[in-house]
Design an enzyme around this catalytic site. Structure first.
Site, PDB file in Angstrom:
ATOM      1  N   THR A 173       4.484  34.900 -11.684  1.00 36.12           N
ATOM      2  CA  THR A 173       3.852  36.053 -12.321  1.00 36.12           C
ATOM      3  C   THR A 173       2.940  35.623 -13.456  1.00 36.12           C
ATOM      4  OG1 THR A 173       5.872  37.271 -11.799  1.00 36.12           O
ATOM      5  CG2 THR A 173       4.332  38.344 -13.279  1.00 36.12           C
ATOM      6  N   TYR A 194      14.450  27.391  -7.856  1.00 34.12           N
ATOM      7  CA  TYR A 194      13.743  28.635  -7.546  1.00 34.12           C
ATOM      8  C   TYR A 194      13.442  28.655  -6.055  1.00 34.12           C
ATOM      9  CZ  TYR A 194       9.859  32.080  -7.865  1.00 34.12           C
ATOM     10  OH  TYR A 194       9.012  33.168  -7.711  1.00 34.12           O
ATOM     11  N   LYS A 197      17.353  30.715  -9.115  1.00 29.61           N
ATOM     12  CA  LYS A 197      16.666  32.001  -9.016  1.00 29.61           C
ATOM     13  C   LYS A 197      16.450  32.280  -7.533  1.00 29.61           C
ATOM     14  CE  LYS A 197      12.229  34.304  -9.910  1.00 29.61           C
ATOM     15  NZ  LYS A 197      10.851  34.155 -10.452  1.00 29.61           N
ATOM     16  N   VAL A 223      15.523  37.193 -13.123  1.00 28.26           N
ATOM     17  CA  VAL A 223      14.214  36.735 -13.588  1.00 28.26           C
ATOM     18  C   VAL A 223      13.241  37.778 -13.057  1.00 28.26           C
ATOM     19  CG1 VAL A 223      12.549  34.857 -13.676  1.00 28.26           C
ATOM     20  CG2 VAL A 223      14.992  34.351 -13.451  1.00 28.26           C
TER      21      VAL A 223
END
Length: 313
Positions: A47, A135, A163, A205
């Protein structure tokens, strides 16, 4: 290491129309998050448009964030790459600037084997003495970190959590049931974050936390505290926002929403472009339902009843 838990914002990288970095807006956003109860900040992630930042810009936004936070909350720096060597360089940078942890995405595009994934993460962890969160976001990277490989990596010193952006609750439940003590599992998918936390997950997250940090922090407290009814009521109010922030390529909708809140510009780094006018109404309606423009309703954390103001309409 600092404790990572609860609402971790995957913070945007504010930019000016010419593509330059807007540090004034960044500082203001950081202060707003800390005042709103955000538990930790993840900088230079998906992001945060890390893939379009140069190495120097990556360091600038990360170092600015660490310095501006000034120990008020933990800071995690996105330091993943499809090159193991480059991931080590980014992790070293994160350590040098004083970050509390790194977020290490699976190597995208090259699609390594599970053994290759294991070796990649172990090599980075052994090269840089800084806590690492794995992740897994196969829709973006083209490679999936299996539950079995995750559990192998959970035994590696320095790798403290995952994540999980798969949105697959069956998978998350299996991992939560088998994980070793101390290994944390975070949702990387706002739409399934509350169910994951109710199963025992450690937080989120979050993309939506960029727009509704108070609500994101509150729903995390409710879900992690086992207050399922109140967490579900608030989660259902936020669901349209979770979807709307991906109505076009992220983070364009999130930046547009922040513009409506007077907190950042809508500008993104090419090849991401500003959100089209056709999507304005979708995001605006979702923001209104999530009460992004007003003072969020209070939630009694001890109550088992649906809080006043959270009834679904």
């Amino acid at each position: 290491m600092k404790d990572f838990a609860g609402s971790i914002v995957a913070i945007v990288t504010p930019m000016r129309e010419d593509g330059s970095l807007d540090f004034e807006s960044r500082g203001s956003l950081i202060d707003w998050h800390i005042e709103s109860g955000t538990d930790a900040i993840c900088v230079a992630g998906t992001t945060g448009e890390a893939s379009t930042l140069s190495f120097d810009e990556h360091r600038e936004v990360s170092e600015f964030t660490v310095n501006h936070v000034a120990e008020r909350c933990p800071v995690m720096v996105g330091a993943g790459s499809n090159s193991t060597h480059e991931a080590i360089e980014l992790a070293l940078m994160a350590k040098q600037i004083g970050a509390d942890a790194t977020l290490q995405v699976t190597p995208y595009y090259v699609r390594p084997s599970q053994d290759g994934l294991y070796k990649h993460f172990v090599t980075v962890s052994e090269a840089v003495d800084l806590p690492m969160m794995l992740y897994n976001v196969p829709t973006r990277t083209g490679i999936d970190l299996s539950v079995e490989t995750t559990l192998r990596l959970a035994q590696v010193p320095g790798i403290f959590g995952l994540k999980d952006a798969t949105g697959n609750l069956e998978r998350a439940g299996a991992l939560l049931g088998l994980r070793p003590e101390g290994f944390k599992v975070f949702s990387g998918d706002d739409a399934t974050s509350v169910p994951l936390m109710l199963l025992g997950g450690d937080g989120t997250v979050s993309v939506s936390a960029n727009v509704v940090p108070v609500a994101a922090a509150r729903v995390s407290v409710l879900a992690r505290g086992g207050n399922a009814k109140a967490a579900a009521a608030l989660h259902l109010k936020l669901l349209p926002l979770h979807a709307a922030l991906f109505v076009e390529s992220s983070p364009a909708p999130t930046k547009w929403a922040l513009t409506r809140l007077g907190r950042a510009s809508p500008f993104c780094r090419s090849p991401i472009v500003e959100m089209s006018e056709a999507s304005n109404g979708i995001v605006l309606q979702a923001m209104e339902r999530a009460e992004a423009f007003g003072t969020p309703v209070s939630v009694d954390l001890e109550s088992t009843e649906t809080p006043i103001g959270l009834a679904l309409g």
